[in-house]
Design a protein around this motif. Structure first.
Motif, PDB file in Angstrom:
ATOM      1  N   LEU A 114      48.321  44.870  73.260  1.00  0.00           N
ATOM      2  CA  LEU A 114      47.587  45.014  71.997  1.00  0.00           C
ATOM      3  C   LEU A 114      46.743  43.777  71.758  1.00  0.00           C
ATOM      4  O   LEU A 114      47.084  42.680  72.215  1.00  0.00           O
ATOM      5  N   PRO A 115      45.640  43.911  71.029  1.00  0.00           N
ATOM      6  CA  PRO A 115      44.777  42.754  70.780  1.00  0.00           C
ATOM      7  C   PRO A 115      45.506  41.641  70.018  1.00  0.00           C
ATOM      8  O   PRO A 115      46.315  41.908  69.133  1.00  0.00           O
ATOM      9  N   LYS A 116      45.186  40.394  70.369  1.00  0.00           N
ATOM     10  CA  LYS A 116      45.750  39.240  69.674  1.00  0.00           C
ATOM     11  C   LYS A 116      45.085  39.047  68.320  1.00  0.00           C
ATOM     12  O   LYS A 116      45.656  38.474  67.418  1.00  0.00           O
ATOM     13  N   HIS A 117      43.848  39.485  68.210  1.00  0.00           N
ATOM     14  CA  HIS A 117      43.032  39.238  67.026  1.00  0.00           C
ATOM     15  C   HIS A 117      42.828  40.538  66.249  1.00  0.00           C
ATOM     16  O   HIS A 117      42.605  41.582  66.846  1.00  0.00           O
ATOM     17  N   ALA A 118      42.911  40.452  64.921  1.00  0.00           N
ATOM     18  CA  ALA A 118      42.648  41.613  64.062  1.00  0.00           C
ATOM     19  C   ALA A 118      41.494  41.287  63.127  1.00  0.00           C
ATOM     20  O   ALA A 118      41.366  40.152  62.648  1.00  0.00           O
ATOM     21  N   HIS A 119      40.652  42.278  62.873  1.00  0.00           N
ATOM     22  CA  HIS A 119      39.482  42.104  62.002  1.00  0.00           C
ATOM     23  C   HIS A 119      39.356  43.321  61.096  1.00  0.00           C
ATOM     24  O   HIS A 119      39.413  44.456  61.561  1.00  0.00           O
ATOM     25  N   VAL A 120      39.220  43.070  59.806  1.00  0.00           N
ATOM     26  CA  VAL A 120      38.981  44.114  58.811  1.00  0.00           C
ATOM     27  C   VAL A 120      37.701  43.728  58.085  1.00  0.00           C
ATOM     28  O   VAL A 120      37.516  42.559  57.745  1.00  0.00           O
ATOM     29  N   GLU A 121      36.834  44.713  57.844  1.00  0.00           N
ATOM     30  CA  GLU A 121      35.557  44.405  57.200  1.00  0.00           C
ATOM     31  C   GLU A 121      35.095  45.581  56.352  1.00  0.00           C
ATOM     32  O   GLU A 121      35.151  46.726  56.784  1.00  0.00           O
ATOM     33  N   ARG A 122      34.631  45.261  55.144  1.00  0.00           N
ATOM     34  CA  ARG A 122      34.053  46.256  54.244  1.00  0.00           C
ATOM     35  C   ARG A 122      32.845  45.624  53.566  1.00  0.00           C
ATOM     36  O   ARG A 122      32.799  44.414  53.354  1.00  0.00           O
ATOM     37  N   SER A 123      31.868  46.466  53.188  1.00  0.00           N
ATOM     38  CA  SER A 123      30.643  45.984  52.548  1.00  0.00           C
ATOM     39  C   SER A 123      30.282  46.825  51.343  1.00  0.00           C
ATOM     40  O   SER A 123      30.683  47.990  51.241  1.00  0.00           O
ATOM     41  N   ILE A 124      29.488  46.222  50.473  1.00  0.00           N
ATOM     42  CA  ILE A 124      28.970  46.909  49.291  1.00  0.00           C
ATOM     43  C   ILE A 124      27.663  46.227  48.892  1.00  0.00           C
ATOM     44  O   ILE A 124      27.461  45.053  49.199  1.00  0.00           O
ATOM     45  N   VAL A 125      26.793  46.965  48.220  1.00  0.00           N
ATOM     46  CA  VAL A 125      25.565  46.384  47.693  1.00  0.00           C
ATOM     47  C   VAL A 125      25.745  46.204  46.192  1.00  0.00           C
ATOM     48  O   VAL A 125      26.125  47.144  45.485  1.00  0.00           O
ATOM     49  N   ILE A 126      25.495  44.983  45.727  1.00  0.00           N
ATOM     50  CA  ILE A 126      25.640  44.650  44.313  1.00  0.00           C
ATOM     51  C   ILE A 126      24.253  44.379  43.740  1.00  0.00           C
ATOM     52  O   ILE A 126      23.453  43.664  44.349  1.00  0.00           O
ATOM     53  N   ASN A 127      23.988  44.972  42.591  1.00  0.00           N
ATOM     54  CA  ASN A 127      22.699  44.789  41.922  1.00  0.00           C
ATOM     55  C   ASN A 127      22.713  43.485  41.137  1.00  0.00           C
ATOM     56  O   ASN A 127      22.868  43.473  39.917  1.00  0.00           O
ATOM     57  N   ALA A 128      22.564  42.397  41.875  1.00  0.00           N
ATOM     58  CA  ALA A 128      22.533  41.051  41.290  1.00  0.00           C
ATOM     59  C   ALA A 128      21.950  40.114  42.336  1.00  0.00           C
ATOM     60  O   ALA A 128      21.932  40.423  43.533  1.00  0.00           O
ATOM     61  N   SER A 129      21.504  38.965  41.871  1.00  0.00           N
ATOM     62  CA  SER A 129      20.940  37.983  42.801  1.00  0.00           C
ATOM     63  C   SER A 129      22.031  37.439  43.722  1.00  0.00           C
ATOM     64  O   SER A 129      23.218  37.437  43.378  1.00  0.00           O
ATOM     65  N   GLN A 130      21.594  36.955  44.859  1.00  0.00           N
ATOM     66  CA  GLN A 130      22.514  36.349  45.815  1.00  0.00           C
ATOM     67  C   GLN A 130      23.215  35.149  45.176  1.00  0.00           C
ATOM     68  O   GLN A 130      24.405  34.938  45.388  1.00  0.00           O
ATOM     69  N   ASP A 131      22.493  34.389  44.368  1.00  0.00           N
ATOM     70  CA  ASP A 131      23.061  33.231  43.682  1.00  0.00           C
ATOM     71  C   ASP A 131      24.212  33.644  42.769  1.00  0.00           C
ATOM     72  O   ASP A 131      25.277  33.028  42.774  1.00  0.00           O
ATOM     73  N   LYS A 132      24.005  34.694  41.978  1.00  0.00           N
ATOM     74  CA  LYS A 132      25.035  35.136  41.034  1.00  0.00           C
ATOM     75  C   LYS A 132      26.297  35.598  41.766  1.00  0.00           C
ATOM     76  O   LYS A 132      27.418  35.275  41.364  1.00  0.00           O
ATOM     77  N   VAL A 133      26.117  36.335  42.848  1.00  0.00           N
ATOM     78  CA  VAL A 133      27.274  36.802  43.632  1.00  0.00           C
ATOM     79  C   VAL A 133      27.982  35.600  44.262  1.00  0.00           C
ATOM     80  O   VAL A 133      29.217  35.500  44.230  1.00  0.00           O
ATOM     81  N   PHE A 134      27.217  34.670  44.800  1.00  0.00           N
ATOM     82  CA  PHE A 134      27.802  33.480  45.425  1.00  0.00           C
ATOM     83  C   PHE A 134      28.654  32.704  44.426  1.00  0.00           C
ATOM     84  O   PHE A 134      29.776  32.295  44.751  1.00  0.00           O
ATOM     85  N   GLN A 135      28.123  32.494  43.225  1.00  0.00           N
ATOM     86  CA  GLN A 135      28.868  31.739  42.203  1.00  0.00           C
ATOM     87  C   GLN A 135      30.213  32.411  41.908  1.00  0.00           C
ATOM     88  O   GLN A 135      31.219  31.734  41.673  1.00  0.00           O
ATOM     89  N   GLN A 136      30.255  33.745  41.943  1.00  0.00           N
ATOM     90  CA  GLN A 136      31.484  34.487  41.649  1.00  0.00           C
ATOM     91  C   GLN A 136      32.529  34.313  42.750  1.00  0.00           C
ATOM     92  O   GLN A 136      33.705  34.117  42.462  1.00  0.00           O
ATOM     93  N   VAL A 137      32.114  34.392  44.020  1.00  0.00           N
ATOM     94  CA  VAL A 137      33.091  34.342  45.119  1.00  0.00           C
ATOM     95  C   VAL A 137      33.383  32.919  45.597  1.00  0.00           C
ATOM     96  O   VAL A 137      34.299  32.718  46.386  1.00  0.00           O
ATOM     97  N   ASN A 138      32.647  31.936  45.101  1.00  0.00           N
ATOM     98  CA  ASN A 138      32.821  30.546  45.512  1.00  0.00           C
ATOM     99  C   ASN A 138      33.785  29.785  44.592  1.00  0.00           C
ATOM    100  O   ASN A 138      33.892  28.573  44.659  1.00  0.00           O
ATOM    101  N   SER A 139      34.499  30.514  43.748  1.00  0.00           N
ATOM    102  CA  SER A 139      35.430  29.905  42.800  1.00  0.00           C
ATOM    103  C   SER A 139      36.580  30.872  42.544  1.00  0.00           C
ATOM    104  O   SER A 139      36.416  32.082  42.639  1.00  0.00           O
ATOM    105  N   PHE A 140      37.729  30.323  42.185  1.00  0.00           N
ATOM    106  CA  PHE A 140      38.875  31.167  41.827  1.00  0.00           C
ATOM    107  C   PHE A 140      39.014  31.320  40.319  1.00  0.00           C
ATOM    108  O   PHE A 140      39.926  31.995  39.840  1.00  0.00           O
ATOM    109  N   ASP A 141      38.106  30.688  39.553  1.00  0.00           N
ATOM    110  CA  ASP A 141      38.190  30.738  38.090  1.00  0.00           C
ATOM    111  C   ASP A 141      38.255  32.164  37.541  1.00  0.00           C
ATOM    112  O   ASP A 141      39.003  32.440  36.622  1.00  0.00           O
TER     113      ASP A 141
END
Length: 178
Positions: A25-52
């Protein structure tokens, strides 16, 4: 007596097959999902770049809103860390720390679960599709090395984690687009 001997042989053969298959069996596992969000890249980045505000969209928070959380390090970016402890086995004990942050395209976190010293890595990759449209790809990677049980776990990881990632991305979209 012959029945027990045959039963023992069958069990031994099955155990050997399970172990041998595990090594392939493979040693490495990868899971990936995507979505398009109607917001600027900056706004999305600020959300995922913090745990607040992480628990406003985290699918695991919904599993146990009574879990205890502790935050350390900077408010955002590399070194920001969140630890949790829950009696719910699906949430458990662990920590997540931002180990890479490249504005405005990528946030990578290292995850540790329970007593397992081997980390997994969750990554948010952000692609600007337009001025107010960002494709978010959330992935998880784990390296199980020679751990046969881990390799079996990794083999089923996409089916176990994929729906949860989709739920989290939908909640992230809703949180940001409000």
């Amino acid at each position: 007596m012959k029945f027990l001997k045959n039963l023992f042989i069958v069990i031994a053969v099955l155990a050997i097959i399970i172990i041998v298959v595990g090594f392939f069996l493979p040693k490495h596992a990868h899971v990936e999902r995507s979505i398009v969000i109607n917001a600027s890249q900056d706004k999305v980045f600020q959300q995922v770049n913090s745990f607040d505000d992480y628990n406003s969209w985290s699918p695991w928070y919904k599993l146990d809103p009574e879990a205890k959380y502790e935050y350390s390090g900077p408010d955002s970016g590399v070194g920001a860390k969140m630890s949790w402890e829950s009696d719910n086995a699906q949430v458990g004990i662990g920590s997540q720390e931002i180990v890479e942050s490249t504005y405005p395209k990528l946030v990578k976190t290292e995850l540790l679960f329970g007593e397992d010293p081997n980390p997994g890595y969750a990554t948010f990759e952000l692609e600007e599709l337009g001025p107010r449209e960002t494709k978010v790809t959330w992935s998880f990677d784990a390296d199980f090395g020679d751990n046969i049980v881990g390799r079996y776990f990794g083999f089923f990881l996409d089916s176990m984690l994929g729906d949860t990632y989709e739920e989290g991305l939908q909640a992230l979209k809703q949180e940001i687009e409000q």
